[in-house]
Motif scaffolding. Sequence first.
Motif, short mmCIF file in Angstrom:
data_model
loop_
_atom_site.label_atom_id
_atom_site.label_comp_id
_atom_site.label_asym_id
_atom_site.label_seq_id
_atom_site.Cartn_x
_atom_site.Cartn_y
_atom_site.Cartn_z
N VAL A 75 90.41 27.09 25.91
CA VAL A 75 89.15 26.88 27.32
C VAL A 75 89.95 27.73 28.62
O VAL A 75 89.51 28.27 29.16
CB VAL A 75 87.61 26.72 27.55
CG1 VAL A 75 86.51 26.96 28.09
CG2 VAL A 75 87.48 26.74 26.27
N ARG A 78 92.09 31.16 28.53
CA ARG A 78 91.04 32.22 28.62
C ARG A 78 90.48 32.80 30.40
O ARG A 78 90.14 33.76 30.35
CB ARG A 78 90.00 32.04 27.30
CG ARG A 78 90.58 32.61 26.75
CD ARG A 78 89.35 32.88 25.75
NE ARG A 78 90.05 32.52 23.77
CZ ARG A 78 89.56 31.54 23.65
NH1 ARG A 78 88.52 30.79 23.57
NH2 ARG A 78 89.41 31.35 22.01
N ARG A 79 90.26 31.20 30.71
CA ARG A 79 89.24 31.49 32.59
C ARG A 79 89.93 32.17 33.23
O ARG A 79 89.78 32.28 33.81
CB ARG A 79 88.75 30.34 32.85
CG ARG A 79 87.57 30.15 31.77
CD ARG A 79 86.86 28.40 32.20
NE ARG A 79 86.08 28.43 31.34
CZ ARG A 79 84.94 27.29 31.06
NH1 ARG A 79 85.06 26.40 32.60
NH2 ARG A 79 83.73 27.06 30.69
N TYR A 101 78.26 36.34 33.37
CA TYR A 101 78.51 35.91 33.08
C TYR A 101 79.72 34.83 32.92
O TYR A 101 79.40 34.08 32.33
CB TYR A 101 78.28 36.69 31.59
CG TYR A 101 78.72 35.87 30.00
CD1 TYR A 101 77.37 35.54 29.23
CD2 TYR A 101 79.31 35.24 29.37
CE1 TYR A 101 77.31 34.66 28.32
CE2 TYR A 101 79.49 34.45 27.94
CZ TYR A 101 78.57 34.27 27.75
OH TYR A 101 79.00 33.23 26.59
N LYS A 104 78.93 32.38 35.34
CA LYS A 104 78.14 31.37 34.37
C LYS A 104 78.15 30.16 33.81
O LYS A 104 78.39 29.25 33.90
CB LYS A 104 77.13 32.25 34.54
CG LYS A 104 75.61 32.85 35.19
CD LYS A 104 74.71 32.93 34.63
CE LYS A 104 74.11 34.21 35.61
NZ LYS A 104 72.96 34.86 34.78
N VAL A 105 79.16 30.75 33.00
CA VAL A 105 79.96 29.83 32.27
C VAL A 105 80.98 27.97 31.89
O VAL A 105 81.05 28.08 31.98
CB VAL A 105 80.68 30.48 30.51
CG1 VAL A 105 79.26 31.57 30.01
CG2 VAL A 105 81.97 31.51 31.45
N ARG A 106 81.13 29.37 33.92
CA ARG A 106 82.12 28.71 34.76
C ARG A 106 81.57 27.66 35.99
O ARG A 106 81.83 26.35 36.14
CB ARG A 106 83.23 29.38 35.16
CG ARG A 106 84.46 29.78 34.46
CD ARG A 106 84.86 31.60 35.27
NE ARG A 106 85.72 32.04 35.25
CZ ARG A 106 85.92 33.00 34.42
NH1 ARG A 106 85.19 32.87 32.86
NH2 ARG A 106 87.02 33.42 33.48
N GLN A 149 82.61 43.10 34.37
CA GLN A 149 82.90 41.33 33.13
C GLN A 149 84.47 41.00 33.31
O GLN A 149 83.96 39.88 33.45
CB GLN A 149 82.29 41.79 31.66
CG GLN A 149 80.58 42.21 31.80
CD GLN A 149 80.47 41.79 30.70
OE1 GLN A 149 81.63 42.37 29.98
NE2 GLN A 149 79.66 41.13 29.86
N ALA A 150 84.93 41.94 33.15
CA ALA A 150 86.47 40.51 33.41
C ALA A 150 86.89 40.37 34.29
O ALA A 150 88.20 39.63 34.93
CB ALA A 150 87.59 41.66 32.44
#
Lengths: 356, 233
Positions: A75, A78-79, A101, A104-106, A149-150
């Motif tokens: 993880v 990947r971040r 997205y 948010k997950v971060r 997104q990326a």
Amino acid sequence: MLTIEVQKLSKTYSGRQVLKDIDFKVQSGEVFVLVGPNGAGKTTLLRILDLLEEPTEGRILFNETPVDYSAKDKVALRRRIGMLFQQTKLFDMSVSDNIAYGLKVRGEDKVTIEGKVRETLKLVQLQGYERKNALTLSGGEAQRVSLAQALVTEPELLLLDEPTANLDPRNISIIEEVLTNINREKRTTIIMATHNMFQAENLAHRVAMINNGKIEGVGTFQEIFGRPSEPVKNFVKFENVFSGLSTAFTEGTSIIDIGDRLKIEAAFKKSGYVMIHIPPEDIILSSQPIVSSARNMFEGRITQILETESAVKLKVKVGESKNFTVQVTKKSFKDLQLSIGTRIFLVFKASSVQII
Amino acid sequence: MMCEKMFENTFLEEILNITLLSLKVSGTAVLIGAIIGIPIGTALGFGWFKGKMMLTRIIDLTLKSIVNTFMGLPPVVVGLVVYLLLTTSGPLGPLGLLYTPTAMIITQLIMAVPIVTGVTMSAIGSVEKTVRERALSLGATDRQAAWTVLREARTGILTAVIVAFGAAISEVGGIMIAGGNIRWVTRTLTTAIVVETNLGNFDLAITLGIILLSIAFIINLALTIIQFRGQKR
């Protein structure tokens, strides 16, 4: 920023070896392009680099530290990486929420998210799309949202799997422009798979030729491919390819209506639906309308400038949506004082129009 | 006059009672079925039982096959099993549940769980890989990615619940055996139609039939709308 090193990497799927002894090193800020036919193993290699799959043998080092495949490590790594798949899978939510997205997950706060999403939408030229459901977009728009997104998390490494496959020229040029800009401005390392040779030539600092799961050569585009032969070039370039209804005339010429009220005169006799190609180096640029023996003249606006080592390539938009690519020498580029937005005339002979 | 009015009142009251009982029994069964079936379907769809070991793979496959088989359980067989369990001399006889709405809920629950599980399982399975990988590559943890998959499969999960309710509300054999079709107590739309038709009370049978058809229509309308929304995208 990230440097990536791949050492003796192999991947086997139920007995079938898809990658064999892959070795390469990518410097921070480099654009490294994987070129090769379908099924060569490009996608698998990118998926391994995004830690979605583990290599059967060998290892990957990010900033000289080998990846241990613990959940936490994956993880965290990947971040720092952004990935764009060939087949876009957007979430069933608004364009804004799709782009948000990754933030948010971060656990980023709302204000930061809003600002970054707005900025990124602008980068991919999709302002005004915020509230649209992402699944209603066209292929090109969807791919640009996917890129956004990326990019919204400002990755140190960007992995791209055929990012412009099956897209129209307008979307291709927007995506290529974004990639060039972020690499230049943010020094983002880019590893990209493509089978568009012109894209490789335009964007890559170095190219790796990959075939049957093996790397067959690494170097600059010129070192690997030299000057590609004319048929290969014509096959790989999607530039200046138009199609439309052709009407043949008795004088031995044809007029092809390519849409947008643009009619191209060609030195062949053929009626019906045709696909044509005009080599970028056959087009003359002029700041004024000129009287000449050349049968085709169009007015357009420069939308993109790409400098390669030997020449300058310009994208010129004619009419509503037709993009021409013109190749000029560095000297004439300077003399004509061209920049993005300049209005310019394109002139080319009927005999330069080739039928494909 | 008086008598006729009373008769009319009772007639309407009985129809209302029958309809409400049908909705209550099937609604409760499907609600509980969803609470049980959605988590199991989710786990199977994600392949959480599927480890690297051969044994766990066999368990996963077996579970999936069982779910698929049970999706088509014959209602009368379920009714029979529930009857045998709840009958006075049966293992659960002392609970005194036979011929009660609870017995009917249990019967329909047994049918609803595999349907909800199975449809949820395939809804999740169809988006699991692509959505999960996209989520992971955008920096999600495994848990966050799983939530995103669930969110993306929400239309399919909702479909699972609606399909189960549609099956339950139109089911007759199981609740007939377990509920006994007792007037005012365990008589539902379907069982009433059977009895009234046998008795020749066609007006009541037809009225109940129209109500049942209307409920079925509303369910299918909801399903079609959901699927149409899916297609448009």
